[in-house]
Design a protein around this motif. Structure first.
Motif, mmCIF file in Angstrom:
data_model
loop_
_atom_site.group_PDB
_atom_site.id
_atom_site.type_symbol
_atom_site.label_atom_id
_atom_site.label_comp_id
_atom_site.label_asym_id
_atom_site.label_seq_id
_atom_site.Cartn_x
_atom_site.Cartn_y
_atom_site.Cartn_z
ATOM 1 N N GLY A 188 -3.828 19.783 -5.937
ATOM 2 C CA GLY A 188 -4.435 19.266 -4.852
ATOM 3 C C GLY A 188 -4.118 17.914 -4.642
ATOM 4 N N VAL A 189 -3.522 17.324 -3.692
ATOM 5 C CA VAL A 189 -2.992 15.825 -3.633
ATOM 6 C C VAL A 189 -3.920 15.116 -2.557
ATOM 7 N N VAL A 190 -4.220 14.002 -2.973
ATOM 8 C CA VAL A 190 -5.150 13.005 -2.359
ATOM 9 C C VAL A 190 -4.354 11.834 -1.879
ATOM 10 N N ARG A 191 -5.022 11.466 -0.564
ATOM 11 C CA ARG A 191 -4.503 9.984 0.074
ATOM 12 C C ARG A 191 -5.744 9.376 0.429
ATOM 13 N N CYS A 192 -5.690 7.948 -0.048
ATOM 14 C CA CYS A 192 -6.938 7.084 -0.092
ATOM 15 C C CYS A 192 -6.517 6.125 0.750
ATOM 16 N N ALA A 193 -7.937 5.173 1.249
ATOM 17 C CA ALA A 193 -7.859 4.224 1.971
ATOM 18 C C ALA A 193 -7.855 2.869 0.808
ATOM 19 N N ASP A 194 -7.619 1.770 1.222
ATOM 20 C CA ASP A 194 -7.826 0.551 0.053
ATOM 21 C C ASP A 194 -9.015 0.522 -0.590
ATOM 22 N N ASP A 195 -10.133 1.034 -0.110
ATOM 23 C CA ASP A 195 -11.457 1.022 -0.953
ATOM 24 C C ASP A 195 -11.715 2.243 -1.716
ATOM 25 N N GLY A 196 -10.756 3.237 -1.878
ATOM 26 C CA GLY A 196 -11.132 4.330 -2.418
ATOM 27 C C GLY A 196 -11.556 5.552 -1.881
ATOM 28 N N ARG A 197 -11.903 5.279 -0.305
ATOM 29 C CA ARG A 197 -12.457 6.441 0.353
ATOM 30 C C ARG A 197 -11.048 7.553 0.565
ATOM 31 N N HIS A 214 2.947 3.054 -6.020
ATOM 32 C CA HIS A 214 3.476 3.582 -7.200
ATOM 33 C C HIS A 214 4.578 4.693 -6.574
ATOM 34 N N PRO A 215 5.643 4.375 -6.025
ATOM 35 C CA PRO A 215 6.498 5.330 -5.327
ATOM 36 C C PRO A 215 7.086 6.241 -6.578
ATOM 37 N N GLY A 216 7.084 7.509 -6.220
ATOM 38 C CA GLY A 216 7.458 8.537 -7.421
ATOM 39 C C GLY A 216 6.228 9.016 -8.167
ATOM 40 N N GLN A 217 4.901 8.554 -7.689
ATOM 41 C CA GLN A 217 3.799 9.211 -8.245
ATOM 42 C C GLN A 217 2.964 9.482 -7.044
ATOM 43 N N ALA A 218 2.222 10.727 -7.260
ATOM 44 C CA ALA A 218 1.091 11.105 -6.400
ATOM 45 C C ALA A 218 -0.115 11.257 -6.811
ATOM 46 N N LEU A 219 -1.209 11.141 -6.225
ATOM 47 C CA LEU A 219 -2.535 11.086 -6.660
ATOM 48 C C LEU A 219 -3.123 12.233 -6.587
#
Length: 436
Positions: A188-197, A214-219
């Motif tokens: 499951g891949v996540v996208r975050c705002a700068d504050d971690g939300r 970090h291009p090439g890396q997924a969270l």
């Protein structure tokens, strides 16, 4: 049985932030739910007879021992393990290895089989497994719920994540780590705002988002969730009432909460337990290749993952067996194991073992060569056997002269071969090929 009631507010009702209570209070008010009912179909044939969390790992451990060790080492002493698929060996292991907590102090590792408490269905997904056990939350009065997978390999102190969860006023916190972008479609891949939300989440996407920093890396999500009880209960009720839902955390519950609640990512690097200078380590060993690779990462002078870290003991159920023996010290027939892990009760007789793991009571006969292989508990290797990049199943006896892992076309006709070329040998396969 009717669904329990909760005198707690629903979603979006918690204050924006609050001071974190004392560390022990956070842990004492948390219930850990370990999801351990998985079939582990991608690990077949090793999981034909047992649930995935019962799969042996690293010698005398089972996969579930990593999550349970994390709970106990973190100070979490109220743990419920939700089981379903072929759970008998898992139940026996937990009963024997984890039954020593003090019930008089409210400490427990409870085994909770699927019981059809709400309706007539067995667990229809990970979210439904928790929904059908809402009575546990009511009984314990837990303010926070930690939902954990029972089949991952990692060391994590859950305390920092829970305290960060409280400081942020989050309703759900998800432990996350970075993986190479090419591996991300498995998670499951996540996208975050700068504050971690967390602003977006997609389960196993074909085209995952890359990290801006970090291009090439997924969270990706690690399957470690800290919930406010009220938020979890409200979301589970909504999900249970949705006929279109798969009743799964990743597919259904998490996307719903991201739309409606305060959901934050917790950086695994802030709570992982690892030697100084090493990279945070977490593995979902959901395939045969991942299972084999995670074992290879235990080897070497500086392994990626340490089993013998005294500051974070990994508890299991070591068998009362004699020490391993290496028999014969003669030219041409010395028993030796090089860059390997060998558990108690093993015998290597005039054979050579290289970069391999021998689980309890595995035996290797004279003249055999075992390379980059796993011999699971009770495996027997006859004389003059050659093994390379092979997993030999529990209590499987390989006949003299067998060669596995050197000729893929021949192996494919007799045994199972993973996408990465790892060969798996079971007793049933040997019988079918006439080599038992």
């Amino acid at each position: 049985m009717s669904e329990p009631t909760f005198d707690r507010p629903a979603l979006r009702s918690l204050p924006d932030a609050r001071p974190a209570p004392e560390p022990d209070r956070v842990l004492q008010s948390t219930l850990a739910l370990v999801l351990a009912g998985g079939r582990g179909s991608r690990l077949e044939p090793l999981t034909d007879a047992d649930a995935k969390p019962a799969l042996p790992f690293g010698g005398h451990l089972n996969l579930i021992d990593f999550t349970l060790s994390n709970c106990i080492n973190s100070g979490l002493r109220r743990v419920a393990v939700l089981t379903q698929y072929k759970a008998q060996s898992l139940i026996r292991h937990i009963t024997r290895a984890w039954g020593s907590l003090d019930a008089g102090l409210g400490e427990f590792v409870d085994i909770v089989p699927a019981q059809q408490r709400i309706g007539e269905d067995w667990y229809r997904g990970t979210a439904d497994a928790v929904f059908q056990n809402l009575d546990l939350l009511a009984e314990t009065g837990a303010r926070h719920v930690l939902v954990l997978a029972g089949d991952h390999v990692y060391k994590m102190d859950y305390g920092p994540m829970l305290r960060e969860h409280l400081r942020r006023g989050a309703e759900l916190s998800m432990a996350c780590c970075e993986v190479p972008i090419e591996q991300a479609p498995a998670f499951g891949v996540v996208r975050c705002a700068d504050d971690g939300r967390i602003t977006a989440f997609e389960e196993k996407p074909a085209h995952p988002w890359s990290q801006r920093a970090h291009p090439g890396q997924a969270l990706v999500s690690m399957g470690v969730y800290a919930f406010e009880t009220a938020a979890l209960v409200a979301a589970l009720r909504e999900d249970a009432a949705d006929p279109a839902s798969c009743h799964d955390f990743g597919h259904d519950l998490i996307p719903r909460l991201i739309r409606l609640a305060r959901v934050y990512a917790h950086d695994f690097a802030a709570s992982c337990v690892h030697p100084v200078g090493a990279q945070p380590y977490w593995r979902d060993v959901g395939t045969l290749d991942a299972y084999w690779q995670a074992h290879m990462e235990l080897l070497g002078a500086s392994p990626a993952f340490e089993l013998d870290d005294e500051t974070w003991p990994l508890r299991g159920l070591p068998a009362q067996l004699p020490p391993a023996r290496f028999v014969c010290d003669e030219e041409g027939r010395s028993g030796m194991a090089l860059d390997s892990l060998v558990d108690n009760g093993c015998v290597v007789r005039g054979a050579t073992v290289r970069r391999s793991l021998l689980f309890a009571q595995a035996r290797v006969g004279e003249g055999s060569i075992v390379e980059e292989s796993l011999l699971l508990p009770g495996a027997r290797v006859g004389r003059r056997v050659r093994l390379r990049r092979t997993i030999v199943d529990r209590r499987c006896a390989l006949p003299d002269g067998l060669c596995v892992g050197l000729h893929p076309d021949e192996d494919r006709a007799r045994f199972a071969i993973s996408a990465g070329g790892i060969c798996v040998v079971t007793a049933a396969m040997l019988a079918a090929s006439g080599r038992d």
